[in-house]
Design an enzyme around this catalytic site. Structure first.
Site, PDB file in Angstrom:
ATOM      1  N   ASP A  68       0.849  -1.200  -0.192  1.00 26.55           N
ATOM      2  CA  ASP A  68       0.051  -0.090  -0.032  1.00 26.55           C
ATOM      3  C   ASP A  68       0.818   1.276   0.134  1.00 26.55           C
ATOM      4  O   ASP A  68       1.935   1.319   0.696  1.00 26.55           O
ATOM      5  CB  ASP A  68      -0.955   0.040   1.288  1.00 26.55           C
ATOM      6  N   ASP A 161       3.145  10.571 -10.700  1.00 22.73           N
ATOM      7  CA  ASP A 161       4.485  10.856 -10.973  1.00 22.73           C
ATOM      8  C   ASP A 161       4.768  12.107 -12.057  1.00 22.73           C
ATOM      9  O   ASP A 161       5.774  12.604 -11.897  1.00 22.73           O
ATOM     10  CB  ASP A 161       4.842   9.426 -11.962  1.00 22.73           C
TER      11      ASP A 161
HETATM   12  P1  IMP Z   1      -3.074   1.842  -3.470  1.00 26.83           P
HETATM   13  O1  IMP Z   1      -3.335   0.792  -4.719  1.00 26.83           O
HETATM   14  O2  IMP Z   1      -4.307   2.064  -2.543  1.00 26.83           O
HETATM   15  O3  IMP Z   1      -1.759   1.521  -2.857  1.00 26.83           O
HETATM   16  O4  IMP Z   1      -2.826   3.211  -4.217  1.00 26.83           O
HETATM   17  C1  IMP Z   1      -1.727   3.749  -4.386  1.00 26.83           C
HETATM   18  C2  IMP Z   1      -1.994   5.176  -4.844  1.00 26.83           C
HETATM   19  O5  IMP Z   1      -0.937   6.108  -4.387  1.00 26.83           O
HETATM   20  C3  IMP Z   1      -2.151   4.908  -6.478  1.00 26.83           C
HETATM   21  O6  IMP Z   1      -3.040   5.067  -7.150  1.00 26.83           O
HETATM   22  C4  IMP Z   1      -1.136   6.343  -6.996  1.00 26.83           C
HETATM   23  O7  IMP Z   1      -2.331   7.280  -7.173  1.00 26.83           O
HETATM   24  C5  IMP Z   1      -0.448   6.622  -5.740  1.00 26.83           C
HETATM   25  N1  IMP Z   1       0.920   6.287  -5.888  1.00 26.83           N
HETATM   26  C6  IMP Z   1       1.451   5.095  -5.292  1.00 26.83           C
HETATM   27  N2  IMP Z   1       2.813   5.043  -5.798  1.00 26.83           N
HETATM   28  C7  IMP Z   1       3.057   5.915  -6.664  1.00 26.83           C
HETATM   29  C8  IMP Z   1       3.972   6.100  -7.555  1.00 26.83           C
HETATM   30  O8  IMP Z   1       5.266   5.255  -7.679  1.00 26.83           O
HETATM   31  N3  IMP Z   1       3.921   7.136  -8.353  1.00 26.83           N
HETATM   32  C9  IMP Z   1       2.649   7.846  -8.532  1.00 26.83           C
HETATM   33  N4  IMP Z   1       1.781   7.663  -7.564  1.00 26.83           N
HETATM   34  C10 IMP Z   1       1.591   6.456  -6.818  1.00 26.83           C
END
Ligand code: IMP
Length: 199
Positions: A68, A161
């Site tokens: 996450d 990004d």
């Molecule tokens: P998760 O799937 O709930 O962990 O969502 C994480 C969210 O954080 C993603 O949908 C992105 O919006 C943001 N995020 C996480 N890692 C990155 C990254 O490496 N680059 C850009 N956005 C990120």
């Protein structure tokens, strides 16, 4: 080390980055053939990473890596934070219409809320949890510090990004190659940390 490791996500951006980092290490990666609905009801990144790893482990019974992550902007009281993926839709800061995909709506809302903000410091954070077959588990964290740009730049990566400039770089995260990003990213660091624990 492990024989098999299931990557408990269907987020294509994450899958590509994790595959790129782990494939050369001789770990047999398993990618789920179906999405397991996981309600991200935890109040921390760590809790949500655990919920994902656990949910996939319960279905596939293979050591499972849940992740996450999100973007934290201290000047916005830590938002988007654990709401990063659905930031556009939450009431805080105003709901942003979903016209051209989540990532663009999230970025629009972030930039709107930061129009008058001069402290543009931010960081990405990633928490990883591996549920092991013996009922035990491991967790790790990785961070990448930087700042929020005034306009999107570049077409690589995913999520925020294009508006994130890592500290010490003149390029946005979306202007880096996948190898350059993995070297400095929150996910790259979290993965290295959890691999050290596995060893
Ligand atoms: P998760 O799937 O709930 O962990 O969502 C994480 C969210 O954080 C993603 O949908 C992105 O919006 C943001 N995020 C996480 N890692 C990155 C990254 O490496 N680059 C850009 N956005 C990120």
């Amino acid at each position: 080390m492990l024989g098999k490791l299931l990557i408990a996500t269907t987020n294509r951006g994450k899958v590509e980055e994790i595959r790129h980092m782990l494939q050369p290490l001789g770990i047999e990666l398993v990618f789920p053939n179906k999405e397991i609905p996981v309600e991200e009801k935890g109040c921390s990144f760590l809790e949500n990473a655990y919920l994902k790893a656990r949910a996939y482990y319960e279905v596939f019974r293979v050591p499972s890596l849940g992740e996450d992550s999100g973007l934290v902007v201290p000047a916005l009281d830590g938002y988007p934070g654990i709401y990063s993926s659905r930031f556009y839709s939450i009431e805080w800061g105003g709901v942003e219409p979903l016209e051209d995909g989540r990532d663009k709506a999230n970025i629009r809302k972030l930039l709107k809320n930061m129009e008058k903000v001069s402290d543009r410091r931010a960081y990405f954070v990633s928490f990883m949890v591996i549920c092991l077959e013996n009922g035990g588990g491991l967790w790790s964290e990785g961070r990448c510090e930087g700042e929020i740009l005034r306009e999107p730049r570049g077409s690589g990566g995913f999520g925020y990004d294009p508006v994130f400039k890592p500290m010490g770089y003149e390029k946005s995260m979306a202007e880096l190659s996948i190898d350059e990003k993995n070297l400095i990213s929150h996910r790259g660091k979290a993965l290295n940390n959890i691999l050290k624990l596995l060893k």
